[in-house]
Design an enzyme around this catalytic site. Structure first.
Site, short mmCIF file in Angstrom:
data_model
loop_
_atom_site.label_atom_id
_atom_site.label_comp_id
_atom_site.label_asym_id
_atom_site.label_seq_id
_atom_site.Cartn_x
_atom_site.Cartn_y
_atom_site.Cartn_z
N ASP A 1 -91.13 33.81 -5.59
CA ASP A 1 -90.68 33.11 -6.80
C ASP A 1 -90.98 34.07 -7.94
OD1 ASP A 1 -90.79 31.49 -9.12
OD2 ASP A 1 -91.10 29.69 -7.94
N HIS B 1 -85.66 31.96 -6.53
CA HIS B 1 -84.77 31.15 -7.38
C HIS B 1 -84.34 31.94 -8.60
CE1 HIS B 1 -87.42 29.55 -10.73
NE2 HIS B 1 -88.38 29.77 -9.88
N HIS C 1 -93.75 29.12 -18.33
CA HIS C 1 -92.81 28.04 -18.70
C HIS C 1 -92.68 27.84 -20.22
CE1 HIS C 1 -92.56 25.68 -14.63
NE2 HIS C 1 -92.20 26.95 -14.51
N GLU D 1 -84.46 25.33 -9.00
CA GLU D 1 -85.81 25.22 -8.42
C GLU D 1 -86.72 24.49 -9.37
OE1 GLU D 1 -90.03 26.63 -7.72
OE2 GLU D 1 -88.81 26.72 -9.52
N GLU D 2 -86.57 24.80 -10.67
CA GLU D 2 -87.51 24.25 -11.66
C GLU D 2 -87.44 22.72 -11.73
OE1 GLU D 2 -89.79 25.88 -12.69
OE2 GLU D 2 -89.24 27.94 -13.10
#
Ligand SMILES: *[C@@H]1O[C@H](CO)[C@@H](O)[C@H](O)[C@H]1NC(C)=O
Ligand SMILES: *[C@@H]1O[C@H](CO)[C@@H](O)[C@H](O)[C@H]1NC(C)=O
Ligand SMILES: *[C@@H]1O[C@H](CO)[C@@H](O)[C@H](O)[C@H]1NC(C)=O
Ligand SMILES: *[C@@H]1O[C@H](CO)[C@@H](O)[C@H](O)[C@H]1NC(C)=O
Length: 738
Positions: free
Chosen positions: A455, A379, A540, A426-427
């Site tokens: 990923d 992604h 993140h 994707e997130e």
């Protein structure tokens, strides 16, 4: 780089020049001519032996072409700005990837979808006024550091939030619920702590945020605050060592926040079991009311906060002292269970809106079997700068693509088609890959050989960590023997990987883009990274940037090259080997092991596992049989006519390719119809949990809790369903009708 196609490919003997030896004439000449014809005929008949240009030569060349400078340059370019899905910055990133593919002379295109994304419109959190104290608002800002080269770009970073969080304002006492497992709430109940209507304070570490918020809601909480404890992410558990957080160390700074998504399903929330469409096109979508009532939505406000804010809240709490496993690390205050007296006011307004996302593709068409696909995916969208998640994977994919284009310039073309995919959103819920897989479902189901996902490619040191469906095990092991470990160049990736037990894990949970391919369609799947998740505490957060990667993740960018090498080599073998290099014997032994395990757990229960045992035996013999057939075909290839041989190869390949589809069930898991795979799937409580036989496991959990006749019958039903799936897969491998 421009490529010249074709060039050095060896011509098949069918088109060999007219024999000169026949020109002599006379009886001797004729005999020689006849003999020549006979030999030619034999060669023509078995020209397939000579036809495949030596693909191992190209594979060796591929391995020799790695470039850490290329990987580093792509990573830097991709991480100049934060690029959340649906934003202008991520559209620019899509163009970057498209241009990179096009400049390598690969046909490339973008497939857009309009999907429901979720952004923060308003957030506030404060410790409400207590007698003698004014309300204390939290700043909710991740701080940059002096000299941060990305300080200016940080202004573009999305405010810390949870995508799809419910909107609303909750003012209530806080209860501390540790890592947010159902057992943690059971413990609170056993200590007389009532969670109903309260704000649950939970910490990251064991569960993904959507599971934590779901569990908090199930326990009756009105809102949830999720923080990153310094013990788990800030380095305070490193006894004696002085904490060093980014930029001085790899740990998450005190104001760092881990954001994420709370949507519990997969794909665009407005099109739950069918594909979405581009803006302006008409496709069926759930209404706002249907979405608000959806089980997959969190249905209450929630917010992620920093370690510092988490600690501030904990300091203001009273009640019983929490058990030792619930406490923090060195220097943390004593954690108490509450409720209160700290009162939190969480006010959140989300902006859930249709936005355009873009998947980018490059296609390298196969020469002999263009209708068989080896799919490579990663992604592109990131919560922040995304140097690790996911741009380290994108940089590796683009570095690999550059090598493939050099192979093309040398005359290589794959036997089967290779598709490179750069997924979007994707997130938020694996949206880009899911919508595309749903839209192309039946074509993929009949043509996809394997899906190879990366990923995050690099977490830091720690060797290769592959996970896969088991028919890929042997291929992963063989390929990893050909790539040196970048950290220990005298050893291979195989050597360092084999230090782990097991060295290859399973693609059972979801959490990344293989979900639609494996769990929805039943395509053999693979996913990997280099290093251990624990090495990457800035996950993140604002600090997942190029500087972090350069200092801690992969200072020389040789780990990126190693990932591109193994990823590409596995793809090349799957695309070029005449017989697809799958070995189902290891699948059979895995199934046998899971069966033994589940029987052990269910000892004494009123259910029978013999249907499952029987189908696993059946699968074992089908796996052994096709393995022998393959060996026999390879040994006897000289005796078959070209056409006969080609068809026989195709027939075996089809069985190898389709067997995984047999493990799916049209109705899917109970209550989760999108998940169709009966062997690998997510568990009920933990969306990331890796479990085999997910249907049996959740029926078993329910039966053990309720112990009713119906619940044991449901468990028996699940055992039959899995047994039928295994039989179905055996029948495909076996290739015969009953
Ligand atoms: C193909 O190439 C590899 C590596 O260059 C070599 O070891 C092998 O013998 C070659 N095979 C054939 C059939 O030419
Ligand atoms: C919601 O987000 C969209 C897309 O970014 C934006 O155009 C719109 O103005 C936002 N609406 C609100 C109320 O924030
Ligand atoms: C909670 O905070 C919001 C936003 O600051 C404010 O409007 C609201 O009045 C507060 N609620 C209570 C009960 O203090
Ligand atoms: C690439 O690797 C070489 C040798 O390990 C190293 O000297 C060089 O600095 C690396 N390049 C980058 C961009 O990291």
């Amino acid at each position: 780089m421009a490529t010249s196609r074709g060039g050095k490919q060896r011509q098949p003997l069918l088109h060999s020049p007219t024999p000169t030896a026949a020109k002599g004439g006379g009886p001797a000449g004729n005999r020689r001519f006849l003999a020549f014809l006979a030999i030619t005929a034999a060669l023509v008949a078995s020209y397939h032996l000579l036809l495949p240009t030596n693909s191992s030569r190209y594979h060796a060349l591929f391995l020799s072409l790695g470039s850490n400078a290329t990987a580093a340059a792509h990573l830097r370019a991709l991480t100049l700005r934060p690029h959340v899905a649906g934003t202008e910055a991520n559209a620019a990133a899509a163009r970057y990837v498209l241009d990179a593919f096009s400049s390598l002379s690969f046909p490339a295109h973008i497939t857009p979808y309009s999907v429901l994304l979720s952004y923060p419109a308003h957030r506030s959190l404060s410790l409400a006024a207590a007698p003698g104290l004014a309300a204390r608002p939290f700043a909710l800002v991740q701080e940059t550091y002096p000299g941060d080269p990305y300080a200016e770009a940080s202004a573009e970073v999305i405010p810390t939030y949870f995508a799809y969080s419910g909107s609303g304002s909750v003012t209530a006492e806080v209860v501390y619920a540790n890592y947010g497992h159902n057992e943690d709430y059971a413990y609170l109940a056993s200590r007389g702590v009532d969670v109903a209507g309260k704000v649950a304070l939970v910490r990251y570490g064991d569960l993904h945020c959507e599971d934590m918020v779901r569990n908090a809601r199930a326990a009756g909480a009105a809102a949830a605050i999720v923080y990153t404890d310094a013990k788990d992410f800030g380095g305070s558990a490193e006894k004696g060592a002085k904490r060093k957080w980014f930029p001085d160390g790899r740990w998450l700074p005190p104001t760092g926040v881990q954001v994420g998504t709370l949507y519990y399903g997969t794909g665009d929330p407005t099109t739950p079991l069918w594909p979405s469409c581009a803006a302006g096109d008409d496709c069926e979508r759930l209404s706002k009311e249907e979405l608000d009532g959806s089980e997959a939505m969190p249905g209450m406000p929630a917010l992620p906060v920093s370690a510092r804010d988490g600690e501030t809240i904990l300091k203001a709490m009273g009640g019983d002292v929490a058990p030792p496993e619930w406490q923090g690390g060195d220097g943390a205050p004593v954690y108490r269970l509450g409720p209160g007296p700290a009162v939190l006011n969480l006010t959140y307004t989300g902006n859930d809106t249709l936005a355009t996302i873009e998947n980018v593709f490059a296609v390298i068409e196969g020469r002999e079997e263009p209708d068989r696909y080896v799919i490579i995916g990663n992604h592109r969208d990131a919560w922040t700068f995304g140097a690790v998640d996911p741009s380290s994977g994108t940089a590796a994919m683009l570095e690999m693509a550059e090598r493939l284009s050099k192979l093309q310039a040398e005359g290589w073309r794959p036997r089967r088609t290779i598709i490179l995919c750069s997924w979007d959103a994707e997130e938020f819920a694996l949206i880009g890959s899911t919508e595309w897989a749903e839209e192309n479902m039946d074509t993929l189901a009949s043509r996809a050989v394997a899906y190879l996902n990366v990923d995050i490619s690099i977490f830091g040191p720690g060797g290769l960590k592959p996970r896969a469906t088991p028919q890929l095990d042997e291929l992963i092991k063989e390929a990893s023997k050909m790539v040196p470990d970048p950290d220990e160049p005298s050893l291979t990736l195989y050597d360092t990987m084999m230090r782990y037990h097991p060295p290859i894990t399973r693609v059972a949970g979801a959490g990344t883009d293989f979900a639609a391919f494996l769990q929805h369609i039943g395509i053999p799947s693979f996913d990997m990274s280099y290093g251990l998740f624990e090495e990457y505490p800035v996950y993140h957060s604002l600090y997942d940037d190029y500087v972090w990667m350069q200092r801690f993740g992969d200072p020389l960018f040789q780990r990126h090259v190693a990932v591109a090498s193994i990823w590409g080599l596995i793809a090349l073998k799957l695309a070029d080997d005449e017989i697809i290099p799958f070995n189902y014997v290891s699948y059979a032994s895995e199934l046998e092991e899971y069966t033994k395990g589940i029987i052990e757990t269910c000892r004494g229960f009123p259910v029978s596992f013999s249907p499952l045992q029987k189908s696993v035996k059946q699968f074992e013999s089908a796996a052994t049989k096709i393995y022998k057939e393959k060996k026999l075909l390879q040994a006897e290839s000289w005796s078959l006519k070209a056409r006969q041989y080609t068809l026989k190869v195709r027939e075996i390949n089809d069985r190898l390719m389709m067997a995984e589809r047999g493990f799916t069930n049209r109705e899917g898991l109970i209550g989760r119809p999108w998940y169709k795979h009966m062997i690998y799937g997510t568990s009920d409580e933990d969306d990331w949990g890796a479990k085999a036989f997910p249907g049996i496991v959740s029926a078993m959990d329910k039966a053990m809790k309720s112990n009713t006749t119906e619940s044991w019958q449901s468990l028996q039903h699940e055992i039959y369903r899995v047994a039928r799936a295994v039989s179905k897969a055996s029948a495909v491998l076996d290739g015969r009708l009953t």
